[in-house]
Scaffold this active site. Structure first.
Site, PDB file in Angstrom:
ATOM      1  N   LYS A  60      44.366  39.973  43.787  1.00 48.06           N
ATOM      2  CA  LYS A  60      43.442  40.656  42.881  1.00 48.06           C
ATOM      3  C   LYS A  60      42.770  39.588  42.039  1.00 48.06           C
ATOM      4  O   LYS A  60      43.350  38.534  41.774  1.00 48.06           O
ATOM      5  CB  LYS A  60      44.237  41.598  41.965  1.00 48.06           C
ATOM      6  N   GLY A  99      38.847  64.667  38.040  1.00 49.04           N
ATOM      7  CA  GLY A  99      37.967  63.529  38.303  1.00 49.04           C
ATOM      8  C   GLY A  99      37.141  63.769  39.553  1.00 49.04           C
ATOM      9  O   GLY A  99      37.533  63.373  40.654  1.00 49.04           O
ATOM     10  N   GLY A 142      34.711  62.447  41.166  1.00 49.02           N
ATOM     11  CA  GLY A 142      33.877  61.266  41.431  1.00 49.02           C
ATOM     12  C   GLY A 142      33.914  60.920  42.909  1.00 49.02           C
ATOM     13  O   GLY A 142      34.061  61.797  43.768  1.00 49.02           O
ATOM     14  N   VAL A 170      36.106  59.546  44.840  1.00 46.62           N
ATOM     15  CA  VAL A 170      37.307  59.959  45.569  1.00 46.62           C
ATOM     16  C   VAL A 170      37.437  61.483  45.573  1.00 46.62           C
ATOM     17  O   VAL A 170      37.610  62.107  46.616  1.00 46.62           O
ATOM     18  CB  VAL A 170      38.567  59.301  44.937  1.00 46.62           C
ATOM     19  N   GLY A 171      37.336  62.082  44.388  1.00 49.86           N
ATOM     20  CA  GLY A 171      37.575  63.520  44.241  1.00 49.86           C
ATOM     21  C   GLY A 171      36.636  64.395  45.049  1.00 49.86           C
ATOM     22  O   GLY A 171      37.065  65.336  45.728  1.00 49.86           O
TER      23      GLY A 171
HETATM   24  P1  NAD Z   1      34.430  57.361  40.001  1.00 51.37           P
HETATM   25  O1  NAD Z   1      34.017  56.637  38.789  1.00 51.37           O
HETATM   26  O2  NAD Z   1      33.465  57.577  41.114  1.00 51.37           O
HETATM   27  O3  NAD Z   1      34.957  58.828  39.601  1.00 51.37           O
HETATM   28  C1  NAD Z   1      35.859  59.052  38.573  1.00 51.37           C
HETATM   29  C2  NAD Z   1      35.603  60.450  38.022  1.00 51.37           C
HETATM   30  O4  NAD Z   1      36.629  60.736  37.088  1.00 51.37           O
HETATM   31  C3  NAD Z   1      34.275  60.609  37.280  1.00 51.37           C
HETATM   32  O5  NAD Z   1      33.699  61.850  37.663  1.00 51.37           O
HETATM   33  C4  NAD Z   1      34.688  60.648  35.821  1.00 51.37           C
HETATM   34  O6  NAD Z   1      33.820  61.458  35.028  1.00 51.37           O
HETATM   35  C5  NAD Z   1      36.046  61.275  35.907  1.00 51.37           C
HETATM   36  N1  NAD Z   1      36.973  60.989  34.815  1.00 51.37           N
HETATM   37  C6  NAD Z   1      37.192  59.816  34.173  1.00 51.37           C
HETATM   38  N2  NAD Z   1      38.146  59.969  33.246  1.00 51.37           N
HETATM   39  C7  NAD Z   1      38.533  61.260  33.301  1.00 51.37           C
HETATM   40  C8  NAD Z   1      39.490  62.029  32.620  1.00 51.37           C
HETATM   41  N3  NAD Z   1      40.249  61.487  31.681  1.00 51.37           N
HETATM   42  N4  NAD Z   1      39.624  63.341  32.940  1.00 51.37           N
HETATM   43  C9  NAD Z   1      38.878  63.897  33.920  1.00 51.37           C
HETATM   44  N5  NAD Z   1      37.957  63.211  34.618  1.00 51.37           N
HETATM   45  C10 NAD Z   1      37.789  61.919  34.300  1.00 51.37           C
HETATM   46  O7  NAD Z   1      35.753  56.604  40.511  1.00 51.37           O
HETATM   47  P2  NAD Z   1      36.449  56.694  41.943  1.00 51.37           P
HETATM   48  O8  NAD Z   1      35.968  55.596  42.804  1.00 51.37           O
HETATM   49  O9  NAD Z   1      36.370  58.107  42.424  1.00 51.37           O
HETATM   50  O10 NAD Z   1      37.949  56.334  41.561  1.00 51.37           O
HETATM   51  C11 NAD Z   1      38.809  57.273  40.948  1.00 51.37           C
HETATM   52  C12 NAD Z   1      40.221  56.717  40.948  1.00 51.37           C
HETATM   53  O11 NAD Z   1      40.663  56.463  42.270  1.00 51.37           O
HETATM   54  C13 NAD Z   1      40.402  55.392  40.195  1.00 51.37           C
HETATM   55  O12 NAD Z   1      41.690  55.407  39.618  1.00 51.37           O
HETATM   56  C14 NAD Z   1      40.380  54.356  41.300  1.00 51.37           C
HETATM   57  O13 NAD Z   1      41.094  53.183  40.933  1.00 51.37           O
HETATM   58  C15 NAD Z   1      41.098  55.099  42.399  1.00 51.37           C
HETATM   59  N6  NAD Z   1      40.812  54.633  43.745  1.00 51.37           N
HETATM   60  C16 NAD Z   1      39.527  54.610  44.221  1.00 51.37           C
HETATM   61  C17 NAD Z   1      39.292  54.209  45.529  1.00 51.37           C
HETATM   62  C18 NAD Z   1      37.897  54.238  46.112  1.00 51.37           C
HETATM   63  O14 NAD Z   1      37.782  54.071  47.312  1.00 51.37           O
HETATM   64  N7  NAD Z   1      36.848  54.470  45.332  1.00 51.37           N
HETATM   65  C19 NAD Z   1      40.352  53.805  46.345  1.00 51.37           C
HETATM   66  C20 NAD Z   1      41.646  53.844  45.844  1.00 51.37           C
HETATM   67  C21 NAD Z   1      41.864  54.269  44.545  1.00 51.37           C
END
Ligand code: NAD
Length: 370
Positions: free
Chosen positions: A77, A177, A179, A181-182
């Site tokens: 990292k 969340g 975003g 992933v969700g």
């Molecule tokens: P993103 O920024 O696209 O989406 C995150 C979402 O969470 C946003 O809609 C934001 O408004 C919401 N959010 C933030 N804080 C919040 C809270 N306290 N309550 C409710 N909603 C909240 O990020 P992402 O890429 O979807 O990543 C989300 C998580 O998954 C992170 O922890 C990231 O480390 C992990 N992750 C992502 C990937 C990837 O491929 N993108 C892979 C492995 C792990």
């Protein structure tokens, strides 16, 4: 300054590189944790408050995630101190300078993380030829656009649902969340017949037991609006998503959102972790005792890194998606079998098999640093 040797153990870290370029006020650190299975892959995190300690913890998490996913990669990292929203030219200058300083560190492959994106990876690729998570225009597989991690969560959910006797067809899903992933997790689960009944973002929770139209909600979010702007359902506060009664609960936002003080609020049969370290260990233990199955982060959310590793080898999008489903299904099954056999938490079973693979790989090597 943290003495990294105080956290060293039998696996690593193998190498820590501090980079300081006074001309640019660049301060950054690379931690290569373990390279027994191959060169390390892990994200570059950019934030004003990163730390060497955080970098080392995340590097270890990548060692375990990559091993558990069966990838020929170790874990590493890197962190760079700075506000990621700084002017683009300055950001590019810092990232290029950091990459240049690491041009000889062949045992580390850069990936995107908090504060960095595909464009940053393209600058690094141009600088030193060693990064993953590239834009499609630079030969990458745009993993967030395609939903690689959400696809993997869906594969883990299929295996886990069978374990708890839950049919995904008709299952009620709540996502914290909505975003990258969700939203994709919701889309792929929707294809299996699951119904999204709650979704949250930083501005609130949307709850609609009759089902939310995932495509419509995603379109609204991509316009920069909130789930609370969806024209149907009940609008609740941000953390109300924790209380929604459902069959599958997916954390996909921040670390440590479920702890001992709020774990009692969850009313679900299954948790599939999209975010990294979203629950404390104590909360996972409590759920285990209550009979709620929790599929841990580094098994369930490995879709992104599997996609990145496939991209590095020149694979196509469909080959990458096939590999994600195959690996995550197999790992979830192995983990659940081991957890039952040893009567331990699924997370512990997964850590044990990931560590055993690393130790075996280390046993073939004369030196464990490159
Ligand atoms: P993103 O920024 O696209 O989406 C995150 C979402 O969470 C946003 O809609 C934001 O408004 C919401 N959010 C933030 N804080 C919040 C809270 N306290 N309550 C409710 N909603 C909240 O990020 P992402 O890429 O979807 O990543 C989300 C998580 O998954 C992170 O922890 C990231 O480390 C992990 N992750 C992502 C990937 C990837 O491929 N993108 C892979 C492995 C792990």
């Amino acid at each position: 300054m943290t003495d990294i040797f105080t956290r060293a153990d039998a696996l690593g870290p193998a190498k820590v590189v501090y980079v300081h370029e006074p001309a640019l006020q660049l301060r950054a650190v690379l931690v290569v944790d373990n390279v027994a299975r191959g060169p390390s892959v892990g994200g570059l995190r950019m934030a004003p408050d990163v730390s060497v300690e955080e970098c080392a913890r995340l590097a270890r998490a990548m060692t375990l995630k990559n091993s558990a996913a069966g990838l020929a990669h170790g874990g590493g990292k890197s962190v760079l101190w700075g506000d990621p929203r700084m002017p683009r030219e300055r950001k590019e200058q810092l990232i290029r300078a950091f990459a240049h300083a690491l041009r000889n560190e062949q045992d580390y492959i850069f990936g995107p993380d908090m504060g960095t994106d595909e464009a940053c990876m393209a600058w690094i690729k141009d600088e030193i030829g060693r990064s993953v998570g590239l834009p499609a225009a630079a030969g990458g597989i745009p993993l967030d656009e395609l939903g690689a991690t959400g696809w993997g969560l869906c594969a883990a959910a299929e295996v886990a649902a069978r374990r708890v006797g839950l049919a995904l067809d008709g299952a009620r899903v709540a996502i914290q969340g909505f975003g990258a992933v969700g939203k994709h997790a919701a889309r792929f689960l929707g294809r299996k017949g699951a119904r999204l009944i709650a979704a949250s973002d930083t501005r609130g929770t949307l709850h609609d037991p009759s089902g939310i139209d995932v495509a419509r909600l995603s379109a609204l979010k991509s316009e920069g609006r909130s789930v609370s702007d969806y024209p149907a359902g009940t609008k609740l506060d941000r953390d109300a998503v924790i209380d929604v009664e459902c069959d599958v609960w997916i954390p996909a936002a921040r670390p440590d959102v479920i702890r001992e003080d709020n774990v009692g609020r969850l009313r679900t049969k299954l948790v599939v972790q999209g975010a990294n370290i979203p629950f404390t260990l104590a909360a996972e233990q409590t759920l285990h005792e209550r009979g709620v199955l929790v599929i841990p982060d580094f098994i369930a959310n490995a879709g992104g890194v599997i996609c990145a590793a496939m991209e590095y080898r020149g694979a196509t999008e469909s080959q990458a998606f096939e590999a994600i489903a195959e690996k995550i299904r197999a790992n979830t099954e192995t983990m659940l079998e081991e957890a039952t056999r040893k009567n331990v938490l699924p997370r512990q079973a997964a850590v044990e098999f990931a560590t055993a693979r690393i130790r075996e790989a280390m046993s073939f090597k004369r030196f464990n640093v490159m």
